[in-house]
Design a protein around this motif. Structure first.
Motif, PDB file in Angstrom:
ATOM      1  N   ARG A  48      10.616  -2.731  15.114  1.00  0.00           N
ATOM      2  CA  ARG A  48      10.627  -3.092  13.685  1.00  0.00           C
ATOM      3  C   ARG A  48       9.258  -2.775  13.100  1.00  0.00           C
ATOM      4  N   GLN A  49       9.253  -2.076  11.993  1.00  0.00           N
ATOM      5  CA  GLN A  49       7.984  -1.710  11.367  1.00  0.00           C
ATOM      6  C   GLN A  49       7.679  -2.599  10.175  1.00  0.00           C
ATOM      7  N   PHE A  50       6.412  -2.896  10.034  1.00  0.00           N
ATOM      8  CA  PHE A  50       5.878  -3.640   8.908  1.00  0.00           C
ATOM      9  C   PHE A  50       4.949  -2.678   8.173  1.00  0.00           C
ATOM     10  N   ILE A  51       5.005  -2.653   6.866  1.00  0.00           N
ATOM     11  CA  ILE A  51       4.091  -1.815   6.095  1.00  0.00           C
ATOM     12  C   ILE A  51       2.955  -2.718   5.614  1.00  0.00           C
ATOM     13  N   ILE A  52       1.828  -2.637   6.307  1.00  0.00           N
ATOM     14  CA  ILE A  52       0.676  -3.483   6.011  1.00  0.00           C
ATOM     15  C   ILE A  52      -0.409  -2.599   5.392  1.00  0.00           C
ATOM     16  N   ASP A  53      -0.788  -2.946   4.177  1.00  0.00           N
ATOM     17  CA  ASP A  53      -1.792  -2.172   3.434  1.00  0.00           C
ATOM     18  C   ASP A  53      -1.420  -0.679   3.400  1.00  0.00           C
ATOM     19  N   GLY A  54      -0.108  -0.397   3.247  1.00  0.00           N
ATOM     20  CA  GLY A  54       0.373   0.983   3.124  1.00  0.00           C
ATOM     21  C   GLY A  54       0.536   1.716   4.449  1.00  0.00           C
ATOM     22  N   GLN A  55       0.261   1.053   5.582  1.00  0.00           N
ATOM     23  CA  GLN A  55       0.345   1.705   6.890  1.00  0.00           C
ATOM     24  C   GLN A  55       1.435   1.039   7.731  1.00  0.00           C
ATOM     25  N   ALA A  56       2.195   1.855   8.465  1.00  0.00           N
ATOM     26  CA  ALA A  56       3.243   1.326   9.348  1.00  0.00           C
ATOM     27  C   ALA A  56       2.597   0.647  10.548  1.00  0.00           C
ATOM     28  N   LYS A  57       3.003  -0.589  10.810  1.00  0.00           N
ATOM     29  CA  LYS A  57       2.481  -1.372  11.937  1.00  0.00           C
ATOM     30  C   LYS A  57       3.642  -1.983  12.694  1.00  0.00           C
ATOM     31  N   LEU A  58       3.401  -2.295  13.972  1.00  0.00           N
ATOM     32  CA  LEU A  58       4.377  -3.012  14.785  1.00  0.00           C
ATOM     33  C   LEU A  58       3.956  -4.466  14.881  1.00  0.00           C
ATOM     34  N   ILE A  59       4.816  -5.305  15.433  1.00  0.00           N
ATOM     35  CA  ILE A  59       4.501  -6.733  15.516  1.00  0.00           C
ATOM     36  C   ILE A  59       3.214  -6.977  16.292  1.00  0.00           C
ATOM     37  N   SER A  60       2.951  -6.168  17.311  1.00  0.00           N
ATOM     38  CA  SER A  60       1.734  -6.361  18.116  1.00  0.00           C
ATOM     39  C   SER A  60       0.471  -6.090  17.309  1.00  0.00           C
ATOM     40  N   ASP A  61       0.603  -5.390  16.161  1.00  0.00           N
ATOM     41  CA  ASP A  61      -0.549  -5.084  15.317  1.00  0.00           C
ATOM     42  C   ASP A  61      -0.844  -6.190  14.301  1.00  0.00           C
TER      43      ASP A  61
END
Length: 189
Positions: free
Chosen positions: A75-88
């Motif tokens: 599952r991807q999260f868009i954090i500050d415009g960047q794709a991140k995973l839960i571990s990030d």
């Protein structure tokens, strides 16, 4: 008979049986929209408290309640415009989840065509011999029409030995639900 001949004969019998079964009954399914789709949107806002494996603990805003989520791998999260995973994700990251749910009423139409030879017919009761040699019995409404030599025929018109084709259509109302979830956020400073 050698082992190879026995296996070849077995495969030939299996294939012949399968071809016979397909020739006697054909079924197709079609899905069709049966009304207007209903679209709803829900938003959840919160702040990351803890991340452990695929588990995410969030303090919901504005209520302050805590809620944990089991996040699917990848599952991807868009954090500050960047794709991140839960571990990030880090504690303090503010998340906004938007779920758009579409509910669409549909009709699942199943059409079955059966071919056979009349073995017995009386009133609304008929027994057909299918291509496989199997006899199947049917109680049909008086309004049902078979096809005999390309022409419609009622069950009362059927006689022993006639080659017939019958089409049965079953319509089943269902609801198809799809959800798209987008999770965006802002990392802590």
């Amino acid at each position: 008979m050698t082992k190879r001949h026995f296996i070849t004969l077995g495969v030939a019998v299996l294939l012949a049986s399968a071809v016979g079964l397909r020739a006697q009954t054909t079924t197709s399914k079609v899905t069709q929209a049966a009304g207007d789709a209903k679209v709803t949107q829900e938003q959840i806002n919160g702040e990351v408290v803890l991340v452990e494996g695929n588990w995410l603990l969030v303090k919901l805003q504005p209520s302050g309640h805590y809620r944990y989520f089991d996040i699917p791998p990848g599952r991807q999260f868009i954090i500050d415009g960047q794709a991140k995973l839960i571990s990030d994700l880090k504690p303090g990251t503010v998340l906004k989840a938007t779920a758009i749910t579409t509910t669409q009423p549909i009709v699942l139409r199943t059409t079955t065509v059966t071919n056979g030879t009349v073995w017995y017919a009386s009133g609304n009761y008929v027994i057909l011999t299918l291509a496989s040699g199997e006899n199947r019995e049917y109680n049909v409404p008086a309004s049902f029409r078979f096809v005999v030599e390309g022409k419609p025929a009622a069950v009362t018109d059927l006689r022993k030995g006639m080659k017939v084709s019958a089409e049965k259509i079953v319509e089943e109302p269902r609801t198809e639900i799809s959800t798209k979830i987008a999770i965006t956020g802002k990392a802590p400073k």
